[in-house]
Design a protein around this motif. Structure first.
Motif, short mmCIF file in Angstrom:
data_model
loop_
_atom_site.label_atom_id
_atom_site.label_comp_id
_atom_site.label_asym_id
_atom_site.label_seq_id
_atom_site.Cartn_x
_atom_site.Cartn_y
_atom_site.Cartn_z
N LEU A 40 41.48 35.87 41.02
CA LEU A 40 39.65 35.20 41.37
C LEU A 40 38.68 36.85 41.17
O LEU A 40 37.65 36.44 40.48
N ALA A 41 38.92 37.35 42.13
CA ALA A 41 38.13 38.42 42.66
C ALA A 41 38.17 39.77 42.30
O ALA A 41 39.52 40.56 42.35
N LEU A 47 39.65 39.55 31.10
CA LEU A 47 39.97 39.14 30.73
C LEU A 47 38.92 38.97 29.15
O LEU A 47 39.84 38.52 28.15
N ALA A 48 38.21 40.00 28.85
CA ALA A 48 37.01 40.36 27.93
C ALA A 48 38.56 41.03 26.87
O ALA A 48 37.85 41.49 25.51
N ILE A 58 43.40 33.17 31.20
CA ILE A 58 43.01 32.31 32.23
C ILE A 58 42.50 33.42 34.23
O ILE A 58 43.22 34.09 34.13
N LYS A 59 41.58 32.38 34.52
CA LYS A 59 40.73 33.07 35.56
C LYS A 59 41.61 32.33 36.24
O LYS A 59 41.62 31.13 36.60
N SER A 60 42.20 32.83 38.02
CA SER A 60 42.63 32.19 38.61
C SER A 60 42.32 31.89 39.76
O SER A 60 41.04 31.68 39.49
N GLU A 61 42.58 31.10 40.46
CA GLU A 61 41.30 30.09 41.63
C GLU A 61 41.67 30.99 42.74
O GLU A 61 41.23 30.37 43.47
N ALA A 62 42.27 32.26 42.15
CA ALA A 62 43.03 32.90 43.91
C ALA A 62 43.10 34.50 43.34
O ALA A 62 42.62 34.62 42.36
N THR A 63 42.77 35.07 44.49
CA THR A 63 44.08 36.26 44.52
C THR A 63 44.67 36.76 45.49
O THR A 63 44.93 37.10 45.97
N CYS A 64 45.94 36.15 44.86
CA CYS A 64 47.08 35.99 45.01
C CYS A 64 47.89 35.96 43.67
O CYS A 64 48.36 35.09 42.73
#
Length: 230
Positions: A40-41, A47-48, A58-64
């Protein structure tokens, strides 16, 4: 059977295109999809840079990393999950190696690895990755597992904000499931050793592993590791 490759990323725009092309080219028909899950962060356009074709961004919901890899696994449709860090390159025969391993009643496994460096001390480190040891299960070895087993185990523990791969390996060992380390090395970046020193990285890795096994608070352990190494 088919393989879903899952690559968690964080600011890896300079590497991801080449890695995805490599995984697609040498995975051939055995690889169903390549799922790139970006943190996320991030402050780049990872991704581009993901090539079209088998790859999914996919863009994650978190930086983990645990969350990212679980998100990728939920999207995956292959019978086998193969988790790969963005700064490593598996052997060209990786897909065939995984198929051969799992056809022998193996449940999950890893690859040995070597560094992209001629440093003789790093070659010693690399040699021992073909054997089970204190550091077996780390992400640099890459990790493959049957999708059904991954779901049964509950995936990666998202409360584990670092060393999530070691935590899952511990649960798999406790369940007495069959593991193989394939001695066909993954190529790993030596940048951590180049930015620090051989002795310092090995010492910090050892201290971190001991503290992790002793149950040291992960937030504090992550701060310690991030501060200790460049």
């Amino acid at each position: 059977m088919s393989i879903s490759v899952i690559i968690p990323t964080c600011n890896e725009s300079l590497r991801i295109g080449r890695l995805v092309d490599f995984m697609s080219t040498f995975g051939g028909d055995l690889v169903k999809e390549i799922i790139v899950v970006d943190a996320l962060a991030t402050n780049d356009n990872t991704l581009a840079q993901v090539p079209q074709g088998k790859a999914i961004g996919i863009k994650s919901e978190a930086t983990c990393r645990a969350v990212q890899m679980n998100e990728g696994a939920r999207q995956a449709t292959g019978d086998i999950l193969y988790f790969v860090h963005a700064d490593v390159f598996p052997p060209k025969s990786y897909a065939r190696d995984i198929f051969r391993s799992l056809s022998k009643d193996i449940d999950y496994g890893f690859f040995s690895y070597e560094f992209n460096s001629k440093n003789r001390l790093l070659k010693i480190n690399s040699y021992f990755t073909r054997f089970p040891n204190l550091f077996t299960g780390g992400g640099d070895q890459t990790f493959f597992i049957r999708t059904s087993l991954f779901k049964t185990m509950g995936g990666f523990n998202e409360e584990v904000i670092m060393m999530e791969d070691f935590e899952l390996y511990k649960r798999l060992k406790r369940a007495k499931l069959k593991c193989q380390i394939i001695n066909n090395p993954v190529l790993v970046s030596a940048r951590k050793y180049e930015n620090n020193s051989y002795l310092k990285v090995n010492f910090i890795n050892l201290v971190t592993m001991i503290l992790f096994k002793l149950g040291f608070p992960l937030e504090r352990l992550k701060r310690f590791y991030s501060t200790a190494l460049k």
